[in-house]
Write an enzyme that holds these catalytic residues in place. Structure first.
Site, PDB file in Angstrom:
ATOM      1  N   ASP A 311      43.726  48.091  47.386  1.00  0.00           N
ATOM      2  CA  ASP A 311      42.740  47.727  46.191  1.00  0.00           C
ATOM      3  C   ASP A 311      43.622  48.236  44.992  1.00  0.00           C
ATOM      4  O   ASP A 311      42.992  48.320  44.084  1.00  0.00           O
ATOM      5  CB  ASP A 311      41.522  48.574  46.429  1.00  0.00           C
ATOM      6  CG  ASP A 311      40.449  47.892  45.311  1.00  0.00           C
ATOM      7  OD1 ASP A 311      40.531  46.716  44.990  1.00  0.00           O
ATOM      8  OD2 ASP A 311      39.407  48.764  44.953  1.00  0.00           O
ATOM      9  N   HIS A 315      45.107  48.466  34.858  1.00  0.00           N
ATOM     10  CA  HIS A 315      44.351  48.400  33.693  1.00  0.00           C
ATOM     11  C   HIS A 315      45.483  49.129  32.799  1.00  0.00           C
ATOM     12  O   HIS A 315      46.067  50.033  33.210  1.00  0.00           O
ATOM     13  CB  HIS A 315      43.333  49.240  33.489  1.00  0.00           C
ATOM     14  CG  HIS A 315      42.083  48.681  34.473  1.00  0.00           C
ATOM     15  ND1 HIS A 315      41.363  47.147  33.978  1.00  0.00           N
ATOM     16  CD2 HIS A 315      41.540  49.021  35.683  1.00  0.00           C
ATOM     17  CE1 HIS A 315      40.490  47.241  35.107  1.00  0.00           C
ATOM     18  NE2 HIS A 315      40.441  48.112  35.999  1.00  0.00           N
TER      19      HIS A 315
END
Length: 446
Positions: A311, A315
Site C-alpha cells: 500500500d 506524501h
C-alpha cells in the site's frame, strides 16, 4: 547479440523448498534450472554463492501518484525504488488525478508506464456510484481488476450507494478489491474527538477514530454481499485481528472466492509507535494494537490471509507535518518491503519459503497473472538476489522515493537486495540501474 545470463550457486527459494542450484536466463525467460549448469563462452555468469534467489515480489497495491499528484511521486521514481527493493511487478490504484474511472483514462496510465516504469505493471479500474457501464468494458485479460473504496476515498470514488454496490458485485466476474472502513462510524468518532481537542487531536487516537468497529462493519458487509452475489472479492489491508476470522483457510487459494491481504506496516508497527513516528505511520486503515499486529501474523501464517502488499502511498514531508486532521494518510514502503519481511524471517516469525509464497506465488495465483511469480522454466525471469548477511541502515541519503522520507528511517535491516531482474534484464545491480530497459504490461490467464 544479447548474452544469456547464468546465475550460479544460488539458494533458490521456490514453491516451499530451498535448494542449491543454477538458473539460466535466455531472451527474458528462465530457460533452465538445475543443480549444475556448465558455463560456456557466450554466457554472462553471476556467482550467487551464499545468496538467496527468489521470485520477484508482486505488489498488488501501490499508489504511484501519476497522473496529477506528481509532486508526491511518479511512476518512474517509485518503480525505480520498487526494483531496488526486489519488487518486479506492481498493481497501481485508480485514485490519481484524474481518477482512472473511464477506459480512456485507464489506458493513459498504461501509456505512461510503458514509457517510464522500471518494473512490470498493471492498473486497477476505479468504480464509482455512476460508472457501471464503463466498468463493465474492463478487459479481464489485460487489466488487474476493479477497485472499490467502501470507505476513506478521495474525490467521488466512495461507493456508498448500496443498490449500485450490489449491481457492481452482481455484474462482473473480475476481482473486486475493496478498501473497507465504515464512513459513518469514522465521521461520528472524528466529531467526538474534535469536540474534545479541536484541530489538534493527538495522533495516538487515530486507531480509535478509524476503529476496529469501522473496519469490521465494512469488511463483514462486503463479504456478506460477495457471498450473496457470487462476486470474486479481495479485501485489501486488513488491520484488525477481528477481521481475520471472516476468512477461511480450509480450501486452496485457487478455490477461494473471497481473499485477503495484509500490508507491511500493519505487520511491523503498532499503536506503541505513534509517539516516536507520528504522522509517518498515519495510514488508513490505521495501525492498531499489538494484539491486532500479532493476530494479523497468525492469520497470515495459517492462510486466512493470502498475500502481503505495501500500500505504498507517498506524501511530501510538508504535507505529513500538518496537524492530525490535515496530515494525509499513507507512506512510502516499496524500497524496504522485502528486507522488512526478511527481518521477521531472521527472528523466526515466518519462514523464507512462506514469505515468498505470500509475496510472489500467491499474488500471481490470486490475480491469475501469466508466467510470473515463480522460478520455473518457461516463466519470465523476474527474479531477485538477496545477501542475507549484508546489513543496511535506512537514511534519507539512500532513499529513492521522490518524497525523500521513509517510516523505516534509522532502522537497520540484516539483508540487502543485490540484483533485480525484470523480464530477464538486470535492471538493478548493487545500486546501479539500467535506465534503458522498461518493464512490461502484465497479462492475465482469465
Amino acid at each position: 547479440m544479447k548474452k544469456s545470463i547464468l546465475i550460479k550457486n544460488a539458494k533458490i527459494v521456490n514453491e516451499n523448498t530451498t535448494f542449491l542450484g543454477d538458473v539460466l536466463i535466455e531472451n527474458e525467460i528462465i530457460k533452465e534450472i538445475s543443480s549444475e549448469i556448465a558455463a560456456t563462452q557466450n554466457l554472462e555468469v553471476i556467482d550467487a554463492e551464499g545468496k538467496y534467489l527468489i521470485p520477484g515480489f508482486i505488489d498488488d497495491q501501490v499508489h504511484f501518484r501519476e497522473p496529477g499528484l506528481t509532486h508526491k511521486a511518479t511512476i518512474a521514481t517509485e518503480s525505480k525504488a520498487a526494483v531496488a527493493g526486489g519488487i518486479t511487478t506492481f498493481i497501481e490504484m485508480p485514485n490519481t488525478v484524474p481518477q482512472a474511472t473511464t477506459q480512456v483514462l485507464l489506458e493513459d496510465k498504461f501509456t505512461i508506464a510503458a514509457k517510464d516504469s522500471y518494473a512490470n505493471y498493471s492498473f486497477m479500474f476505479g468504480g464509482t456510484n455512476d460508472n457501471l457501464e464503463e466498468l463493465l468494458k474492463t478487459d479481464p485479460k489485460k487489466v488487474a481488476g476493479i477497485k472499490l473504496f467502501l470507505g476513506s476515498s478521495t474525490g467521488n470514488m466512495l461507493v456508498d450507494n448500496e443498490e449500485i454496490l450490489e449491481k457492481i458485485f452482481s455484474s462482473t466476474k473480475m476481482i473486486i478489491s475493496v478498501h473497507c472502513e465504515d464512513e459513518a462510524t469514522i465521521r461520528k468518532n472524528t466529531q467526538e474527538f474534535i469536540e474534545k481537542y479541536g484541530e489538534d487531536i493527538p495522533l495516538k487516537y487515530h486507531p480509535i477514530i478509524r476503529s476496529e468497529e469501522a473496519c469490521y462493519l465494512s469488511s463483514s458487509k462486503a463479504i456478506e454481499l460477495a457471498k450473496k452475489t457470487g462476486a470474486r472479492l479481495h479485501v485489501f489491508h486488513l488491520s484488525t485481528a477481528k477481521e481475520t476470522h471472516l476468512f477461511r483457510n480450509d480450501i486452496p487459494l485457487e478455490e477461494k472466492q473471497i481473499t485477503s491481504e495484509v500490508c507491511i506496516h500493519h505487520l511491523w508497527f503498532s499503536d506503541k509507535d505513534y509517539e516516536e513516528k507520528g504522522t509517518h505511520i498515519k495510514w488508513n486503515p490505521a495501525v492498531k494494537t499489538e494484539a491486532d499486529r500479532l493476530g494479523l501474523w497468525e492469520a497470515l501464517l495459517d492462510d486466512r490471509i493470502d498475500v502481503i502488499a505495501t500500500d505504498h502511498a507517498p506524501h511530501t514531508l510538508e504535507e505529513k507535518s500538518n496537524k492530525y486532521l490535515k496530515a494525509p494518510s499513507g507512506g512510502p514502503l516499496v524500497q524496504h518491503a522485502i528486507v522488512a519481511i526478511l527481518e521477521k524471517v531472521k527472528e523466526g516469525v515466518i519462514s523464507i519459503e512462506k514469505a515468498v509464497e505470500k509475496m510472489s506465488h500467491n499474488p500471481a495465483k490470486l490475480f491469475q497473472i501469466e508466467k510470473r511469480g515463480f522460478i520455473k522454466e518457461g516463466y519470465f525471469a523476474d527474479i531477485v538476489l538477496i545477501d542475507a548477511n549484508k546489513p543496511q541502515t535506512v537514511s534519507r541519503d539512500n532513499l529513492l522515493y521522490k518524497c525523500g522520507w521513509s517510516p523505516f528511517e534509522g532502522t537497520t535491516f540484516s539483508s540487502t537486495i543485490t540484483h533485480t531482474f525484470v523480464n530477464g534484464n538486470l535492471i538493478y545491480n548493487n545500486g546501479v540501474f539500467n535506465d534503458e530497459i522498461k518493464g512490461k504490461r502484465i497479462t492475465f490467464n482469465r
